[in-house]
Design a protein around this motif. Sequence first.
Motif, PDB file in Angstrom:
ATOM      1  N   MET A 113      11.623  53.338 -52.077  1.00  0.00           N
ATOM      2  CA  MET A 113      11.426  51.886 -52.146  1.00  0.00           C
ATOM      3  C   MET A 113      12.377  51.269 -51.385  1.00  0.00           C
ATOM      4  O   MET A 113      12.280  50.243 -50.620  1.00  0.00           O
ATOM      5  N   TYR A 114      13.641  51.621 -51.686  1.00  0.00           N
ATOM      6  CA  TYR A 114      14.764  50.856 -51.119  1.00  0.00           C
ATOM      7  C   TYR A 114      14.974  50.865 -49.360  1.00  0.00           C
ATOM      8  O   TYR A 114      15.057  50.007 -48.809  1.00  0.00           O
ATOM      9  N   GLU A 115      14.681  52.103 -48.994  1.00  0.00           N
ATOM     10  CA  GLU A 115      14.885  52.550 -47.562  1.00  0.00           C
ATOM     11  C   GLU A 115      13.954  51.822 -46.832  1.00  0.00           C
ATOM     12  O   GLU A 115      14.072  51.292 -45.676  1.00  0.00           O
ATOM     13  N   ARG A 116      12.468  51.739 -47.332  1.00  0.00           N
ATOM     14  CA  ARG A 116      11.448  51.232 -46.568  1.00  0.00           C
ATOM     15  C   ARG A 116      11.097  49.747 -46.765  1.00  0.00           C
ATOM     16  O   ARG A 116      10.695  49.331 -45.750  1.00  0.00           O
ATOM     17  N   HIS A 117      11.487  49.192 -47.840  1.00  0.00           N
ATOM     18  CA  HIS A 117      11.250  47.773 -48.054  1.00  0.00           C
ATOM     19  C   HIS A 117      12.402  46.788 -48.161  1.00  0.00           C
ATOM     20  O   HIS A 117      11.993  45.634 -48.057  1.00  0.00           O
ATOM     21  N   PHE A 118      13.644  47.372 -48.427  1.00  0.00           N
ATOM     22  CA  PHE A 118      14.878  46.224 -48.626  1.00  0.00           C
ATOM     23  C   PHE A 118      15.923  46.623 -47.914  1.00  0.00           C
ATOM     24  O   PHE A 118      16.279  45.566 -47.504  1.00  0.00           O
ATOM     25  N   LYS A 119      16.078  47.752 -47.345  1.00  0.00           N
ATOM     26  CA  LYS A 119      17.177  48.095 -46.659  1.00  0.00           C
ATOM     27  C   LYS A 119      17.355  47.207 -45.486  1.00  0.00           C
ATOM     28  O   LYS A 119      18.299  46.528 -45.035  1.00  0.00           O
ATOM     29  N   ARG A 120      16.181  47.041 -44.498  1.00  0.00           N
ATOM     30  CA  ARG A 120      16.270  46.340 -43.162  1.00  0.00           C
ATOM     31  C   ARG A 120      16.524  45.003 -43.540  1.00  0.00           C
ATOM     32  O   ARG A 120      17.173  44.070 -42.738  1.00  0.00           O
ATOM     33  N   THR A 121      16.038  44.163 -44.453  1.00  0.00           N
ATOM     34  CA  THR A 121      16.052  43.030 -45.003  1.00  0.00           C
ATOM     35  C   THR A 121      17.504  42.656 -45.316  1.00  0.00           C
ATOM     36  O   THR A 121      18.293  41.657 -45.046  1.00  0.00           O
ATOM     37  N   GLN A 122      18.193  43.751 -45.864  1.00  0.00           N
ATOM     38  CA  GLN A 122      19.656  43.605 -46.287  1.00  0.00           C
ATOM     39  C   GLN A 122      20.535  43.515 -45.233  1.00  0.00           C
ATOM     40  O   GLN A 122      21.481  42.598 -45.097  1.00  0.00           O
ATOM     41  N   ASP A 123      19.994  44.528 -44.069  1.00  0.00           N
ATOM     42  CA  ASP A 123      20.884  44.461 -43.088  1.00  0.00           C
ATOM     43  C   ASP A 123      20.959  43.320 -42.305  1.00  0.00           C
ATOM     44  O   ASP A 123      22.049  42.889 -41.785  1.00  0.00           O
ATOM     45  N   ILE A 124      19.854  42.564 -41.986  1.00  0.00           N
ATOM     46  CA  ILE A 124      19.706  41.319 -41.308  1.00  0.00           C
ATOM     47  C   ILE A 124      20.329  40.382 -42.049  1.00  0.00           C
ATOM     48  O   ILE A 124      21.106  39.406 -41.438  1.00  0.00           O
TER      49      ILE A 124
END
Length: 211
Positions: free
Chosen positions: A1-12
């Motif tokens: 869940m974190y890798e697919r749906h949240f990690k990219r948003t966190q990076d940006i």
Amino acid sequence: MYERHFKRTQDITLASLALLVLSPILFVVGVMIRIKLGGPIFFLQERPGKDGVVFHLIKFRTMTEERDENGELLPDDKRLTPFGQKLRSLSIDELPSLINILKGDLSIVGPRPLLVEYLPRYSVEQKRRHDVRPGLTGLAQVNGRNRLSWEDRFDLDVHYVDHITFLGDWKIIFQTAYKVFKRDGISSDTSATMEAFMGSDVNEKQDALSR
């Protein structure tokens, strides 16, 4: 869940905030590089990203363009100035790579992107480091960085690929800040940066047996 749906948003989010807060430092460093090293200010180099797709990594330039009588660039340790070494020891040269994060080339945390020429030298297991976006920092960087052997670095990279978590990423982020403060692991024991990876005989034999 974190890798697919949240990690990219966190990076940006983190990269955008960092660029905003650090913009005065980026400007000053850029001016100093122009004065001390001349142009260009940025160093662009092709690096393989997720699935081996090549992108241009953006960093501040830390070396001169000095060449020998044949027009070949001098070794890294001859071109790395005290000013450039200071930028590296504080990891300031990495700050422009925040742009790569916004573009989607990099993540905040992941296996560090290495040279394109290393791609055919990886074992089957080592190639798994490209199953995810490379990172501005990673598990290898907080566990020895350039002082680790290549095999140990790749083992840590693959371990990260198999164990991506929110808490794990933030642990690496905080450990990175601590390592930068200590200026630890910038160089290997025998090189200004890190010796070239030429492949591993042990891994080649294991790959041959697995075919």
